[in-house]
Design an enzyme around this catalytic site. Structure first.
Site, PDB file in Angstrom:
ATOM      1  N   HIS A  68      17.134  13.183   3.106  1.00  0.00           N
ATOM      2  CA  HIS A  68      16.186  12.059   3.172  1.00  0.00           C
ATOM      3  C   HIS A  68      16.885  10.737   3.479  1.00  0.00           C
ATOM      4  O   HIS A  68      18.004  10.484   3.036  1.00  0.00           O
ATOM      5  CB  HIS A  68      15.321  11.966   1.907  1.00  0.00           C
ATOM      6  CG  HIS A  68      16.047  11.625   0.635  1.00  0.00           C
ATOM      7  ND1 HIS A  68      16.285  10.336   0.239  1.00  0.00           N
ATOM      8  CD2 HIS A  68      16.547  12.413  -0.349  1.00  0.00           C
ATOM      9  CE1 HIS A  68      16.905  10.333  -0.936  1.00  0.00           C
ATOM     10  NE2 HIS A  68      17.078  11.579  -1.312  1.00  0.00           N
ATOM     11  N   ASP A 110      23.050   9.479  -2.041  1.00  0.00           N
ATOM     12  CA  ASP A 110      21.669   9.915  -2.276  1.00  0.00           C
ATOM     13  C   ASP A 110      20.740   9.142  -1.361  1.00  0.00           C
ATOM     14  O   ASP A 110      20.211   8.107  -1.752  1.00  0.00           O
ATOM     15  CB  ASP A 110      21.306   9.702  -3.749  1.00  0.00           C
ATOM     16  CG  ASP A 110      19.946  10.243  -4.122  1.00  0.00           C
ATOM     17  OD1 ASP A 110      19.344  10.972  -3.318  1.00  0.00           O
ATOM     18  OD2 ASP A 110      19.478   9.928  -5.222  1.00  0.00           O
ATOM     19  N   ASP A 149      20.742  17.485  -1.090  1.00  0.00           N
ATOM     20  CA  ASP A 149      20.389  16.270  -1.824  1.00  0.00           C
ATOM     21  C   ASP A 149      20.933  16.287  -3.242  1.00  0.00           C
ATOM     22  O   ASP A 149      20.327  15.754  -4.156  1.00  0.00           O
ATOM     23  CB  ASP A 149      18.859  16.091  -1.843  1.00  0.00           C
ATOM     24  CG  ASP A 149      18.430  14.727  -2.373  1.00  0.00           C
ATOM     25  OD1 ASP A 149      19.285  13.810  -2.416  1.00  0.00           O
ATOM     26  OD2 ASP A 149      17.262  14.575  -2.758  1.00  0.00           O
ATOM     27  N   GLU A 185      11.284  10.073  -0.181  1.00  0.00           N
ATOM     28  CA  GLU A 185      11.641  11.128  -1.135  1.00  0.00           C
ATOM     29  C   GLU A 185      11.730  10.596  -2.555  1.00  0.00           C
ATOM     30  O   GLU A 185      11.288  11.248  -3.510  1.00  0.00           O
ATOM     31  CB  GLU A 185      12.976  11.763  -0.727  1.00  0.00           C
ATOM     32  CG  GLU A 185      13.351  12.998  -1.547  1.00  0.00           C
ATOM     33  CD  GLU A 185      14.060  12.704  -2.862  1.00  0.00           C
ATOM     34  OE1 GLU A 185      14.164  13.605  -3.714  1.00  0.00           O
ATOM     35  OE2 GLU A 185      14.532  11.553  -3.043  1.00  0.00           O
ATOM     36  N   GLU A 186      12.324   9.415  -2.723  1.00  0.00           N
ATOM     37  CA  GLU A 186      12.557   8.890  -4.072  1.00  0.00           C
ATOM     38  C   GLU A 186      11.260   8.602  -4.823  1.00  0.00           C
ATOM     39  O   GLU A 186      11.247   8.515  -6.044  1.00  0.00           O
ATOM     40  CB  GLU A 186      13.428   7.625  -4.016  1.00  0.00           C
ATOM     41  CG  GLU A 186      14.816   7.831  -3.433  1.00  0.00           C
ATOM     42  CD  GLU A 186      15.709   8.696  -4.308  1.00  0.00           C
ATOM     43  OE1 GLU A 186      15.258   9.177  -5.368  1.00  0.00           O
ATOM     44  OE2 GLU A 186      16.878   8.909  -3.937  1.00  0.00           O
TER      45      GLU A 186
END
Length: 454
Positions: free
Chosen positions: A325, A337, A399, A371-372
């Site tokens: 992501h 990340d 991830d 995504e987060e």
């Protein structure tokens, strides 16, 4: 076409639905050899998965093809292809490429919070970069993503002494009133303790000093801490950062409210501050904290999943998906990340293109957005493409950090796992051969729930 691209079968053909989702990317302790971390396992394994072996003697329609021994022998014949990829990634012109690409990207764009101008810039950057790399069908697929900004935030202990508390508001948290919240603290080590002391918690700031067990287990305090505190009448919650150690550094992350529970401000604090307040509390010391948070939530913003492909030569409608992501939290670079996962996924396609290989099935790179905030981009992608789910042979995601690899997490049938174990023997030259019990990933979970190998 390479002799190593001749198999006609698919892991998808022998897949059974698996609900076991614990770890996708298993790692050893982080290695100091940063520049070689990002490629080895994912890339070589992916190269061999392009052929999509069948499970034990099965086609998509269940008919017999060949014995497992035949498949083992065929896999052993790919040694030279595996070596070519290893040599290119580790020793050849692609050495350190994904690391250097990521460094330029992170330095140029910075953090990429959902709904931000930086994320928009990151998507434009990657769209251009993938085109320049000569990949096929580079395009953007629209997504609506949450837009939350943390604003000004701070916390200070007023009693028993004056002390500045390091905090980071959690995603989607509401703000405090403009004047902030000043309240007594109650410290608990678990949800069970909070419920047992519910009468004490009313009107107070709940501080969770939960012990770190594992990310998957302990992160529930970050995700649900505000809701559980609000249920017992607390006015705010502060959660010990979900980390195994700390250097007075709080960690942000997502959290979720529930429609039928009052919303209260919530933030993470450092391990040290949580431990200190726990010790004070156990001594019977009264703790008073002033908390101020200026977070704002705006209407959802337009964004995009970024897609590129190497189109399959024989079965172009069948897809091998690799992904990471692009979005990140706003207080770091987003390099680990999940910049690392996104860029090794890109590198997988680059290596295959550089070697002049053409898979029979389409190799598709997806760089997810949002995504987060709960896998928003992946969920919308799934909704858009699930009608063609039988064409997805395997979905892969990185991830959980791009450290020194030790193996691959896999979700699939026992027969598929046997094939994967044989494939992983090709990585013996770089000592990356383990196959772990389960796969887990926010952005691929929708597909795995529907039976696609992950």
């Amino acid at each position: 076409m390479s002799q190593g691209m001749t198999l006609t079968c698919s892991l998808r053909s022998i897949q059974k639905t698996s609900s076991r989702e614990q770890k996708f990317w298993q790692v050893r302790q982080p290695s100091v050899e940063k520049k070689k971390k990002m490629k080895h396992l994912f890339l070589i394994f992916l190269m061999n998965l392009l052929h999509q072996y069948a499970g034990k003697s099965l086609r998509r329609d269940g008919s017999s093809l060949k014995s497992f021994e035949d498949i083992k022998n065929e896999i052993a014949g790919y040694t030279n292809i595996a070596k070519a990829i290893i040599d290119l990634a580790v020793h050849g012109k692609a050495q350190n490429r994904s690391y250097e690409r990521l460094a330029v990207f992170a330095d140029t764009i910075g953090p990429r919070l959902s709904g931000s101008k930086n994320l928009e810039a990151a998507i434009k950057y990657m769209f251009s970069a993938l085109q320049k790399d000569g990949l096929e069908n580079v395009h953007l697929e629209p997504v609506k993503v949450p837009h939350w900004e943390r604003g000004e935030e701070f916390a200070v202990m007023l009693e028993p002494r004056n002390h500045s508390i390091a905090i980071l508001g959690l995603g989607n948290s509401i703000a405090t009133p403009p004047e902030g919240i000043t309240a007594e603290v109650i410290v608990v080590a678990s949800f069970d303790e909070l419920h047992k002391r519910a009468q004490e918690a009313k009107g107070k700031i709940v501080v969770y000093n939960e012990p770190f067990i594992s990310y998957a287990e302990t992160v529930q305090y970050r995700l649900q801490g505000a809701v559980e505190a609000a249920k017992v009448g607390a006015v705010a919650s502060l959660i010990r950062s979900i980390a195994s150690f700390s250097i007075h550094s709080p960690h942000t992350g997502g959290q979720s409210y529930q429609p039928d529970v009052p919303q209260i401000p919530t933030a993470c604090i450092s391990v040290e501050d949580a431990e200190m307040m726990s010790r004070m509390s156990l001594r019977g010391t009264k703790i008073i904290v002033h908390l101020k948070m200026g977070a704002k939530t705006y209407p959802d913003s337009p964004s995009f999943n970024t897609v590129a492909e190497i189109v399959g030569s024989k079965y172009p409608e069948q897809v091998v998906l690799v992904s990471g992501h692009l979005d990140s939290w706003d207080v770091g670079q987003g390099a680990m990340d999940d910049g690392g996962g996104a860029f090794i996924s890109w590198e997988a396609l680059s290596l295959i293109k550089d070697l002049g290989l053409r898979p029979k099935r389409t190799l598709r790179l997806v760089l997810w957005t949002g995504e987060e905030q709960g896998g928003i981009g992946a969920k919308q992608y799934y909704q858009l493409h699930k009608e063609n789910i039988t064409n997805f042979d395997i979905v892969m995601e990185s991830d959980e950090g791009t450290f020194q690899p030790s193996g691959l997490g896999f979700a699939g049938s026992a027969e598929a796992r046997d094939i994967v174990k044989e494939i992983m023997t090709l990585l013996q030259p770089i000592n990356v051969t383990d196959v772990y019990d389960n796969a887990e990933g926010t952005d691929i979970t929708y597909w795995m729930r529907d039976g696609v190998p992950g």
